[in-house]
Enzyme design. Structure first.
Site, mmCIF file in Angstrom:
data_model
loop_
_atom_site.group_PDB
_atom_site.id
_atom_site.type_symbol
_atom_site.label_atom_id
_atom_site.label_comp_id
_atom_site.label_asym_id
_atom_site.label_seq_id
_atom_site.Cartn_x
_atom_site.Cartn_y
_atom_site.Cartn_z
ATOM 1 N N GLU A 230 0.816 -1.208 0.000
ATOM 2 C CA GLU A 230 0.000 0.000 0.000
ATOM 3 C C GLU A 230 0.853 1.264 0.000
ATOM 4 O O GLU A 230 1.900 1.318 0.647
ATOM 5 C CB GLU A 230 -0.934 0.010 1.215
ATOM 6 C CG GLU A 230 -1.879 -1.185 1.296
ATOM 7 C CD GLU A 230 -2.876 -1.233 0.151
ATOM 8 O OE1 GLU A 230 -3.113 -0.188 -0.486
ATOM 9 O OE2 GLU A 230 -3.420 -2.321 -0.106
ATOM 10 N N CYS A 231 0.351 2.281 -0.690
ATOM 11 C CA CYS A 231 1.064 3.557 -0.743
ATOM 12 C C CYS A 231 0.688 4.460 0.421
ATOM 13 O O CYS A 231 1.279 5.522 0.599
ATOM 14 C CB CYS A 231 0.773 4.271 -2.059
ATOM 15 S SG CYS A 231 -0.915 4.890 -2.202
ATOM 16 N N GLY A 232 -0.306 4.059 1.197
ATOM 17 C CA GLY A 232 -0.712 4.859 2.342
ATOM 18 C C GLY A 232 -2.072 5.493 2.191
ATOM 19 O O GLY A 232 -2.741 5.796 3.183
#
EC number: 1.8.4.8
Length: 237
Positions: A230-232
């Site tokens: 995940e990129c956040g």
């Protein structure tokens, strides 16, 4: 006009999700547009299979804002793909960028993506999470559509069709779709994959933290050097 069945209210998310599981993706979209909070929007990375959600949403809400976070480090093919789909689907594209350019960030912090998991997390906060949070706030988004699917990675296996984040509702109408479902929808509607798909890129983000899928790799290993998937954005918003 789509006639929707009676469904539980938004304040009973557990029961509501059980009922939504029985509906088609199209009916889930219609339900969210009709019953969800005002100011719907769709976020898109214009990644490998992004054409599906862009097409699905604009069938029912042609002028829905489409949020693209331009980190400044997307592949050239991604920018061209965004142009192609914007023209074809007549998208109401809203591009949001970091408060500081990539050059400025590198001057201050160096190449954060080369500084382990902490550097990657800081990079993602500056270049992805903050612009997306700002977009949702400026557009006053009450109903946020995403293309999250349970089969994309181990971090998404529990994705609900509807989630609540503060006063905002996050809708993932194709959460239960398989790669086969995606392929069939794209074939039926003559939609294109991202140009890098044919080169083995199955999950496409920034140019410096995305790799093509190779034998022995999981899909999630193609992002962020295998540290994380995940990129956040979907962890923190």
């Amino acid at each position: 006009m789509t006639v929707l069945p009676a469904l539980p209210p938004l304040d009973d998310l557990e029961t509501l999700n059980v009922h939504l599981e029985t509906l088609s993706a199209e009916n889930r979209v219609c339900w969210a547009l009709e019953r969800g909070p005002d100011h719907p929007a769709l976020s898109s990375s214009f990644g490998a299979q992004s054409a599906v959600m862009l097409h699905l949403l604009t069938r029912f809400a042609p002028d829905i804002p489409v949020i693209l976070v331009d980190t400044g480090y997307l592949f050239p093919e991604t920018y061209r793909f965004a142009d192609t789909l914007t023209e074809r689907l007549k998208l109401n594209l809203k591009v949001y960028q970091p408060l500081r350019s990539g050059a400025w960030t590198e001057a201050r912090h160096g190449r954060l993506w080369e500084q382990g998991i902490d550097g990657i997390n800081q990079y993602n906060t500056l270049h992805k999470v903050e612009p997306m949070r700002r977009a949702l706030e400026e557009l006053q988004v009450g109903t946020w559509f995403t293309g999250l699917r349970r089969g994309q990675s181990s971090t998404r296996t529990q994705t609900s069709i509807v989630q609540q984040r503060d006063e905002r509702y996050k809708i993932s109408p194709i959460a239960d779709w398989t790669d086969r479902d995606i392929w069939e929808y794209m074939k039926h509607h003559d939609l294109p994959y991202h140009p890098l798909w044919e080169q083995g890129y199955v999950s496409i983000g920034d140019i410096h933290t995305t790799r093509p899928l190779e034998p022995g790799m999981r899909e999630e290993d193609t992002r962020f050097f295998g540290f994380k998937r995940e990129c956040g954005i979907h962890e923190n918003i």
